[in-house]
Design a protein around this motif. Structure first.
Motif, PDB file in Angstrom:
ATOM      1  N   GLN A  92      17.051  19.276 -13.589  1.00 43.69           N
ATOM      2  CA  GLN A  92      17.596  18.271 -13.386  1.00 43.69           C
ATOM      3  C   GLN A  92      17.428  17.146 -12.731  1.00 43.69           C
ATOM      4  O   GLN A  92      17.472  15.757 -13.044  1.00 43.69           O
ATOM      5  N   LEU A  93      17.067  17.376 -11.477  1.00 45.87           N
ATOM      6  CA  LEU A  93      16.681  16.641 -10.529  1.00 45.87           C
ATOM      7  C   LEU A  93      15.579  15.623 -11.058  1.00 45.87           C
ATOM      8  O   LEU A  93      15.154  14.426 -10.426  1.00 45.87           O
ATOM      9  N   LEU A  94      15.089  16.725 -11.691  1.00 48.68           N
ATOM     10  CA  LEU A  94      12.844  16.222 -12.386  1.00 48.68           C
ATOM     11  C   LEU A  94      13.240  15.069 -12.983  1.00 48.68           C
ATOM     12  O   LEU A  94      13.494  13.576 -13.065  1.00 48.68           O
ATOM     13  N   LEU A  95      14.531  15.199 -13.596  1.00 50.45           N
ATOM     14  CA  LEU A  95      15.382  14.023 -15.277  1.00 50.45           C
ATOM     15  C   LEU A  95      15.489  12.762 -14.486  1.00 50.45           C
ATOM     16  O   LEU A  95      15.137  11.638 -14.612  1.00 50.45           O
ATOM     17  N   LEU A  96      16.522  13.377 -13.071  1.00 55.02           N
ATOM     18  CA  LEU A  96      17.009  12.009 -12.350  1.00 55.02           C
ATOM     19  C   LEU A  96      15.464  11.769 -11.831  1.00 55.02           C
ATOM     20  O   LEU A  96      15.315  10.425 -12.143  1.00 55.02           O
ATOM     21  N   VAL A 126       5.770  15.783 -10.188  1.00 47.64           N
ATOM     22  CA  VAL A 126       6.095  14.509 -10.935  1.00 47.64           C
ATOM     23  C   VAL A 126       4.801  14.236 -11.215  1.00 47.64           C
ATOM     24  O   VAL A 126       4.168  13.434 -12.209  1.00 47.64           O
ATOM     25  N   ILE A 127       3.935  14.475 -10.304  1.00 48.38           N
ATOM     26  CA  ILE A 127       2.435  13.540 -10.309  1.00 48.38           C
ATOM     27  C   ILE A 127       1.453  14.463 -11.138  1.00 48.38           C
ATOM     28  O   ILE A 127       0.785  14.051 -11.637  1.00 48.38           O
ATOM     29  N   GLU A 128       1.513  15.873 -10.556  1.00 46.11           N
ATOM     30  CA  GLU A 128       0.770  16.721 -11.613  1.00 46.11           C
ATOM     31  C   GLU A 128       1.142  16.457 -12.958  1.00 46.11           C
ATOM     32  O   GLU A 128       0.000  16.459 -13.393  1.00 46.11           O
ATOM     33  N   TYR A 129       2.024  16.366 -13.062  1.00 46.94           N
ATOM     34  CA  TYR A 129       2.370  16.438 -14.545  1.00 46.94           C
ATOM     35  C   TYR A 129       1.225  15.027 -15.146  1.00 46.94           C
ATOM     36  O   TYR A 129       1.155  15.032 -16.255  1.00 46.94           O
ATOM     37  N   ILE A 130       1.556  14.068 -14.558  1.00 45.96           N
ATOM     38  CA  ILE A 130       1.172  12.635 -15.398  1.00 45.96           C
ATOM     39  C   ILE A 130      -0.311  13.249 -15.006  1.00 45.96           C
ATOM     40  O   ILE A 130      -0.815  12.823 -15.882  1.00 45.96           O
ATOM     41  N   LYS A 131      -1.109  13.662 -14.313  1.00 49.48           N
ATOM     42  CA  LYS A 131      -2.261  14.125 -13.836  1.00 49.48           C
ATOM     43  C   LYS A 131      -2.854  14.876 -15.297  1.00 49.48           C
ATOM     44  O   LYS A 131      -3.691  14.570 -16.247  1.00 49.48           O
ATOM     45  N   GLU A 136       0.799  -1.137   0.019  1.00 44.67           N
ATOM     46  CA  GLU A 136      -0.016  -0.055  -0.426  1.00 44.67           C
ATOM     47  C   GLU A 136       0.360   1.085   0.513  1.00 44.67           C
ATOM     48  O   GLU A 136       0.247   2.572  -0.413  1.00 44.67           O
ATOM     49  N   THR A 137       1.625   1.526   0.592  1.00 43.90           N
ATOM     50  CA  THR A 137       3.071   2.212   0.479  1.00 43.90           C
ATOM     51  C   THR A 137       4.408   1.953  -0.377  1.00 43.90           C
ATOM     52  O   THR A 137       4.928   0.968  -0.086  1.00 43.90           O
ATOM     53  N   ILE A 138       4.687   2.747  -0.727  1.00 40.87           N
ATOM     54  CA  ILE A 138       5.868   2.414  -1.998  1.00 40.87           C
ATOM     55  C   ILE A 138       6.700   3.506  -1.412  1.00 40.87           C
ATOM     56  O   ILE A 138       6.374   4.669  -2.208  1.00 40.87           O
ATOM     57  N   PRO A 139       8.088   3.587  -0.893  1.00 42.08           N
ATOM     58  CA  PRO A 139       8.504   4.028  -1.401  1.00 42.08           C
ATOM     59  C   PRO A 139       9.628   4.549  -2.043  1.00 42.08           C
ATOM     60  O   PRO A 139      10.055   3.834  -3.028  1.00 42.08           O
ATOM     61  N   ILE A 140       9.762   5.320  -1.979  1.00 43.17           N
ATOM     62  CA  ILE A 140      10.320   6.237  -3.203  1.00 43.17           C
ATOM     63  C   ILE A 140      11.952   7.286  -3.164  1.00 43.17           C
ATOM     64  O   ILE A 140      11.767   8.035  -2.422  1.00 43.17           O
ATOM     65  N   PRO A 141      13.150   6.581  -2.968  1.00 37.38           N
ATOM     66  CA  PRO A 141      14.039   7.237  -1.657  1.00 37.38           C
ATOM     67  C   PRO A 141      14.816   7.845  -2.390  1.00 37.38           C
ATOM     68  O   PRO A 141      15.662   8.569  -1.881  1.00 37.38           O
ATOM     69  N   ASN A 142      14.602   8.013  -3.946  1.00 34.77           N
ATOM     70  CA  ASN A 142      15.845   8.894  -4.186  1.00 34.77           C
ATOM     71  C   ASN A 142      15.198  10.283  -4.513  1.00 34.77           C
ATOM     72  O   ASN A 142      15.497  10.871  -5.819  1.00 34.77           O
ATOM     73  N   VAL A 143      13.944  10.667  -4.576  1.00 34.40           N
ATOM     74  CA  VAL A 143      13.013  11.673  -5.012  1.00 34.40           C
ATOM     75  C   VAL A 143      13.053  12.209  -4.123  1.00 34.40           C
ATOM     76  O   VAL A 143      11.762  11.767  -3.211  1.00 34.40           O
ATOM     77  N   LEU A 144      12.489  13.341  -3.869  1.00 39.41           N
ATOM     78  CA  LEU A 144      12.418  14.540  -2.886  1.00 39.41           C
ATOM     79  C   LEU A 144      10.653  14.751  -2.942  1.00 39.41           C
ATOM     80  O   LEU A 144      10.304  14.913  -3.977  1.00 39.41           O
ATOM     81  N   GLY A 145       9.937  15.196  -2.321  1.00 38.51           N
ATOM     82  CA  GLY A 145       8.879  15.860  -1.486  1.00 38.51           C
ATOM     83  C   GLY A 145       8.242  16.226  -3.261  1.00 38.51           C
ATOM     84  O   GLY A 145       7.612  16.273  -3.929  1.00 38.51           O
ATOM     85  N   LYS A 146       9.162  17.606  -2.850  1.00 36.87           N
ATOM     86  CA  LYS A 146       8.250  18.270  -3.509  1.00 36.87           C
ATOM     87  C   LYS A 146       8.624  17.627  -5.521  1.00 36.87           C
ATOM     88  O   LYS A 146       7.639  18.433  -6.356  1.00 36.87           O
TER      89      LYS A 146
END
Lengths: 431, 154
Positions: free
Chosen positions: B88-92, B63-68, B48-58
């Motif tokens: 660059q961080l978004l691309l990562l 990214v989520i907004e983009y997908i929507k 139910e909870t998936i960790p995304i270990p190398n992406v900051l919350g912001k």
């Protein structure tokens, strides 16, 4: 020849592999992760495939410059899967030539997915030798998409021979030829057409100077349209030497989308009937075409949408489609926008005859400024077994109110459609 | 478990946990656009909870907004709001999460911003350390001198 198989960019590019099944806290403490997040080396953390993807969007001349950035970048550019050659970025064409030859010789053996070759010159003639070199190179490196622009200043579109290597390229899917007049290279031709046809999905031909005449048969002969799913022909003047009927797309067995834009016939001879009929055709668009004196017959059995835009007034067309499902017709005439001198407001425009023969559950007809002649002129052919028994479920007829004449004929038009289908519900909207 | 599976999956919600602990509740079909997350779900269905270990919350929020919202218009305006660091961080992030549309959009944007710039500028922006010796660099610049003509002044 190295050809990338599955994905565009290798999976080894993922930075951190997901550990399974659940991330433990210790993984979160990973130093490299924290560094990446804190932003110490951002682009430097990018795997090569992502860097190359980014460099693909730049002109190759700019991408080559990255060789000085650092040791890592020294030869990175040699693996960019996209070649963007633009002669405008060079002050002299001879420099452009040297640049192209240099890149081709220094590049690594990886595949080239896309070639954009734009050599816009002062001379009317293009550099055929350079063109051959480039095409030979990319076709032997698994190219999938080629876009060529050879615009010559002033005179328009130079003639160019298409090298044999392009026709033998099994990977090529999309071809765009802009501002050039292609012809087959002078190689030894067997009498029959070559057994191997181009597996093109998309072909666009867009020369600037419409004076040079083409024949459909000639184009099909050069490029082999049998596998095409999308064909765009723009700004062509066609020569016609057949009998009365022209049906150039009937052998395009896979064609789904057809765009004919600014197509005209040479003044004489003109076919009596220009039939557009391809067995799988779904979408047909005709834009700014002048088919003066020629009757356009749309007979593609699987047609879903038909757009007839900005055409010269006085066009005549008919539909001969055995069965129609969810069919949309969009006919749009300019209101003195595109400078047709004989089009005055209020002048009666006879736009065409529409004959719908068979059933269609749903069809949307939208006309803006058009006159539909109907009534006595439209008589279903006697041999058609299911005529007068259309099973239209709904018909939306949107009528532009520019021409009073048309608005007055609304009753006739709706009567006609009621006559065609006993079961339909009609919604006539005036805009 | 079997009953859960047979329910319509589009209304199921998933929680994504960014590296700095920020939690995002997203619909399953949004999360599935991130192929990495999709693979995760395929492997462990009960999660139910998936960790995304190398992406900051912001960045995960962006990214989520983009997908929507992604469409032609949105994509055209999307990159203009972010500075080079964020891009660059978004691309990562897009690369790690395996979202091809977003990766394409960001690669294009970054390329546009550096395409006619000098190597010095690019090094600064990407934080690249120049480990060429001066002789090596001079040799490369000479070899490809036609590539260095007409570059923007820094």
């Amino acid at each position: 020849m190295v050809v990338r198989q599955k994905s565009d960019f290798p999976d080894s590019g993922r930075i951190l592999k997901r550990s399974k099944p659940l991330m433990s806290d210790s993984a979160l403490q990973d130093k490299d992760t924290n560094d990446a997040v804190e932003g110490k080396d951002k682009f430097e953390d990018m795997p090569n495939c992502v860097v190359l993807h980014t460099l693909s969007f730049m002109e190759t001349k700019d991408a080559v410059r990255t060789c000085v950035l650092s040791k890592r970048w020294r030869n990175l550019w040699t693996g960019i899967p996209c070649l963007n050659f633009n002669s405008k970025s060079f002050s002299r064409l001879v420099d452009f030539r040297r640049f192209v030859v240099c890149v081709l010789s220094r590049r690594d053996s990886s595949a080239v997915k896309v070639l954009n070759y734009s050599r816009t010159g002062v001379d009317y003639a293009t550099d055929q030798n350079l063109f051959n070199k480039v095409i030979d190179y990319v076709t032997s490196h698994g190219v999938e998409e080629i876009r060529v622009n050879l615009r010559a200043k002033g005179r328009g579109s130079p003639p160019v021979d298409i090298p044999l290597s392009l026709f033998n390229c099994v990977s090529l899917k999309k071809l765009l030829l802009k501002d050039c007049h292609p012809s087959k290279a002078t190689w030894i031709l067997p009498f029959e057409p070559p057994k191997h046809l181009l597996h093109l999905k998309q072909f666009t031909l867009d020369p600037t100077a419409p004076g040079h005449p083409y024949s459909f048969a000639g184009l099909a002969n050069i490029f082999g349209f049998a596998t095409l799913t999308t064909l765009n022909l723009c700004r062509l003047t066609l020569s016609f030497t057949g009998y009365e009927t022209l049906n150039p797309f009937e052998n395009c067995l896979n064609l789904k989308n057809l765009l004919l834009r600014e197509i005209r016939f040479m003044l004489e001879p003109v076919p009596e009937d220009f039939v557009i009929s391809a067995p799988q055709l779904n979408n047909l668009t005709l834009m700014c075409c002048r088919f003066f004196k020629c009757n356009l017959v749309i007979a593609a059995p699987k047609l879903i949408s038909f757009n007839y835009l900005y055409a010269a007034p006085g066009a005549m067309f008919e539909f001969n489609i055995p069965s129609v499902h969810n069919f949309t017709i969009n006919i749009c005439e300019p209101q003195n926008k595109l400078g047709a001198p004989h089009q005055k407001p209020g002048e009666k425009t006879k736009h065409g005859l529409i004959k719908m023969f068979r059933e269609g559950p749903e069809a949307e007809l939208s006309f803006s400024t058009a006159v539909v002649s109907c009534g006595a002129v439209i008589m279903p052919k006697k041999k058609c077994p299911s005529c007068c028994r259309c099973q239209w479920k709904a018909l939306n007829l949107r009528v532009g109110s520019t021409y009073k004449v048309f608005v007055n004929k609304l009753d006739q038009i709706t009567a006609y459609f009621r006559h065609c289908s006993q079961h339909g519900e009609y919604d006539v909207l005036s805009i | 478990m079997a009953e859960e599976k047979s329910q319509a999956s589009s209304s199921k919600m998933l929680t994504l946990k960014a590296s700095d602990g920020v939690l995002f509740e997203v619909e399953l079909n949004i999360a599935k656009e991130m192929k990495t997350v999709q693979a995760y779900i395929d492997d462990c269905e009960d999660i139910e909870t998936i960790p995304i270990p190398n992406v900051l919350g912001k960045h995960l929020a962006i990214v989520i907004e983009y997908i929507k919202k992604t469409n032609e218009e949105y994509d055209a305006e999307f990159e203009k709001q972010w500075n080079m660091d964020d891009l660059q961080l978004l691309l990562l992030a897009a690369n790690y999460l395996n979202i091809s549309g977003l990766q394409e959009c960001l690669c294009k944007a970054i390329a546009k911003r550096i395409e006619n710039k000098s190597p010095e500028y690019v090094r600064k922006v990407f934080n690249i350390e120049n480990d060429h010796s001066p002789e090596e660099e001079a040799k490369l610049r000479k070899e490809y001198k036609w590539a260095f003509e007409g570059v923007d002044k820094d």
